[in-house]
Design a protein around this motif. Sequence first.
Motif, PDB file in Angstrom:
ATOM      1  N   GLU A  51       0.852  -1.189   0.000  1.00  0.00           N
ATOM      2  CA  GLU A  51       0.000   0.000   0.000  1.00  0.00           C
ATOM      3  C   GLU A  51       0.888   1.239   0.000  1.00  0.00           C
ATOM      4  OE1 GLU A  51      -3.175   2.194   3.010  1.00  0.00           O
ATOM      5  OE2 GLU A  51      -2.803   0.043   3.214  1.00  0.00           O
ATOM      6  N   MET A  52       0.477   2.254  -0.763  1.00  0.00           N
ATOM      7  CA  MET A  52       1.256   3.486  -0.872  1.00  0.00           C
ATOM      8  C   MET A  52       0.360   4.680  -0.592  1.00  0.00           C
ATOM      9  SD  MET A  52       3.609   2.687  -4.209  1.00  0.00           S
ATOM     10  CE  MET A  52       4.704   1.252  -4.238  1.00  0.00           C
ATOM     11  N   GLY A  53       0.652   5.401   0.482  1.00  0.00           N
ATOM     12  CA  GLY A  53      -0.103   6.593   0.831  1.00  0.00           C
ATOM     13  C   GLY A  53       0.714   7.847   0.573  1.00  0.00           C
TER      14      GLY A  53
ATOM     15  N   ILE B  79       4.703   9.346  -3.448  1.00  0.00           N
ATOM     16  CA  ILE B  79       4.512   8.034  -4.069  1.00  0.00           C
ATOM     17  C   ILE B  79       5.669   7.728  -5.015  1.00  0.00           C
ATOM     18  CG2 ILE B  79       3.044   6.725  -5.668  1.00  0.00           C
ATOM     19  CD1 ILE B  79       0.644   7.889  -4.266  1.00  0.00           C
ATOM     20  N   ARG B  80       6.175   8.735  -5.694  1.00  0.00           N
ATOM     21  CA  ARG B  80       7.356   8.525  -6.539  1.00  0.00           C
ATOM     22  C   ARG B  80       8.517   7.978  -5.718  1.00  0.00           C
ATOM     23  NH1 ARG B  80       8.585  13.683  -7.952  1.00  0.00           N
ATOM     24  NH2 ARG B  80       9.953  13.762  -6.121  1.00  0.00           N
ATOM     25  N   ASP B  81       8.727   8.537  -4.531  1.00  0.00           N
ATOM     26  CA  ASP B  81       9.808   8.060  -3.673  1.00  0.00           C
ATOM     27  C   ASP B  81       9.551   6.633  -3.192  1.00  0.00           C
ATOM     28  OD1 ASP B  81      11.036  10.506  -3.998  1.00  0.00           O
ATOM     29  OD2 ASP B  81      10.369  11.309  -2.069  1.00  0.00           O
TER      30      ASP B  81
ATOM     31  N   GLU C  89      -4.106  18.091  -8.540  1.00  0.00           N
ATOM     32  CA  GLU C  89      -2.825  17.708  -7.946  1.00  0.00           C
ATOM     33  C   GLU C  89      -2.937  16.378  -7.198  1.00  0.00           C
ATOM     34  OE1 GLU C  89      -1.687  21.429  -5.924  1.00  0.00           O
ATOM     35  OE2 GLU C  89      -0.015  21.468  -7.342  1.00  0.00           O
ATOM     36  N   VAL C  90      -4.105  16.075  -6.618  1.00  0.00           N
ATOM     37  CA  VAL C  90      -4.319  14.745  -6.047  1.00  0.00           C
ATOM     38  C   VAL C  90      -4.158  13.699  -7.143  1.00  0.00           C
ATOM     39  CG1 VAL C  90      -5.955  13.201  -4.901  1.00  0.00           C
ATOM     40  CG2 VAL C  90      -5.845  15.605  -4.219  1.00  0.00           C
ATOM     41  N   GLN C  91      -4.769  13.961  -8.299  1.00  0.00           N
ATOM     42  CA  GLN C  91      -4.639  13.036  -9.440  1.00  0.00           C
ATOM     43  C   GLN C  91      -3.176  12.899  -9.858  1.00  0.00           C
ATOM     44  OE1 GLN C  91      -7.189  13.972 -12.752  1.00  0.00           O
ATOM     45  NE2 GLN C  91      -5.994  12.763 -14.193  1.00  0.00           N
ATOM     46  N   GLN C  92      -2.470  14.012  -9.901  1.00  0.00           N
ATOM     47  CA  GLN C  92      -1.056  13.960 -10.278  1.00  0.00           C
ATOM     48  C   GLN C  92      -0.255  13.119  -9.292  1.00  0.00           C
ATOM     49  OE1 GLN C  92       0.721  17.844 -10.747  1.00  0.00           O
ATOM     50  NE2 GLN C  92       2.813  17.029 -10.731  1.00  0.00           N
ATOM     51  N   ALA C  93      -0.548  13.287  -7.998  1.00  0.00           N
ATOM     52  CA  ALA C  93       0.186  12.535  -6.974  1.00  0.00           C
ATOM     53  C   ALA C  93      -0.100  11.042  -7.080  1.00  0.00           C
ATOM     54  CB  ALA C  93      -0.186  13.057  -5.587  1.00  0.00           C
TER      55      ALA C  93
ATOM     56  N   LEU D 154       2.338   6.555  -9.229  1.00  0.00           N
ATOM     57  CA  LEU D 154       2.435   5.089  -9.246  1.00  0.00           C
ATOM     58  C   LEU D 154       2.414   4.577 -10.687  1.00  0.00           C
ATOM     59  CD1 LEU D 154       2.434   2.258  -8.054  1.00  0.00           C
ATOM     60  CD2 LEU D 154      -0.024   2.496  -7.616  1.00  0.00           C
ATOM     61  N   ILE D 155       1.537   5.116 -11.519  1.00  0.00           N
ATOM     62  CA  ILE D 155       1.478   4.706 -12.927  1.00  0.00           C
ATOM     63  C   ILE D 155       2.758   5.121 -13.648  1.00  0.00           C
ATOM     64  CG2 ILE D 155       0.165   4.880 -15.061  1.00  0.00           C
ATOM     65  CD1 ILE D 155      -1.314   3.470 -12.739  1.00  0.00           C
TER      66      ILE D 155
END
Length: 464
Positions: free
Chosen positions: A163-165, A172-174, A202-206, A210-211
């Motif tokens: 899981e990634m929060g 998430i990139r990190d 920006e939520v969508q960007q964050a 993962l994609i």
Amino acid sequence: MLQHTGGTLLQGDGQQRLNGVSTDSRQIQPGDMFVALQGDQFDGHAFVEAAAQQGAAIALVSAEFAQPLNVGGGAKWGDLTVIAVPNTLVALQQLARVQRQRFAGTVVGITGSNGKTTVKEMTASVLEQHYATFRSPGNLNNHIGLPLSWLRLPPEVEVCVCEMGMNHLGEIRDLCSIARPHIGLVTNVALAHVGYLGSLDEVQQAKGELIDALDSDGIAVVNIDDPRTRALGERAPGRVVTFGGSPEADVRGRVCADRGFDGLQCELDMDGATWPCHVALPGQHNLSNALAAAAVGVVLKVPAPKIVAGIQGYRGMYGRMAIRHLHNDMIMIDDSYNANPDSMRAALQFLQQVPDAGRRLAVLGDMRELGEAAPALHREVGALAWQCGVDELIVLGEFAAMFAEGAREAGMASAHIHAVASHQEAVTVVERLLGSRDVVLIKGSRGMTMERVVEGMLAMAEKA
């Protein structure tokens, strides 16, 4: 360890082996390594001695603090092996990267504004029907929790579900730089953490980080019913698998019967056939969670009967739509773990649909991290509580007045709105109001610790 962290052995046995890793001295088991992390309001170096007394074999400390810790002070530290590194968090993350490099199996990364822990657990339940599967424990999903998860990975594992929060861009990139997922699943994009990020875009960007972390051999699994997650799938570099209620979804499903507290009777379309499936979790939003888990199973070629068995075998987690039966046929819906506007809506709509209820009560705590939109969004949820048939509304937190204002403006009488100053006062009010066959929902953001209301209610029930 010295090689990978750039550390210096200050004391102890350079051949020391460790059994586990913890950043909490209270959870240390004999033979573990204690990592002394530092934050704005804590410093793990103050607990090295306590970790040693608990049986820690190794302490990973910051070089900056090594001298004040009196390393080499004999009896104070005993046989504790002490390693100093430039930065303990960076060292922890680097050790996790090494563990990931040694892992030859498949990594599934999961993120989203709602449902990611449930989807992580349900996905693991599906995959373990066919593979040796490990999932990140609890909600260990951030820059500390994810590395700790990797350092607990058993050697026999074939699939790791992470899981990634996040609450900031780049997080998430990190995390992906550590986990390096082969499959990236995004459940949805909604108004969570918008206070930190500034906007839904920006939520969508964050979440899209993962994609973006997938390579051309990676597989993106996205919710086709959510336009924002569908858009994230369109930018994936490799294969995309979709799930949802849409006829266009690769893995589709529908609710055939909503059985209230007993969950959902559903049909799942996958592998060219339709499969009956019982989702034991209450609330129609859990069909989407089940479809997400099924889609990962399809990607990893888990036979359809095993996918169904994994979904049917999952019974939920504490604080996430957990049904608690109290005395006098009263029922508590414990959804206390977290909240944002969309999850509040789902919980209130479920409360509205409970059959044969006496009265419906809702104990709502603040929704955190909503920024400038917070007052309006709390008013909207207050209004929604009235629209969903809530008979008594108990509100707690900084935005309690906004909940109350929204409910009053929607038509709820002030006599049925109760703003309280503490968790215990909330319990007291509910105890006074609750009667036979009544149903009470408990929900709020993580920082509101609404489980304290749940615990108070359970203690009340025990005394009855």
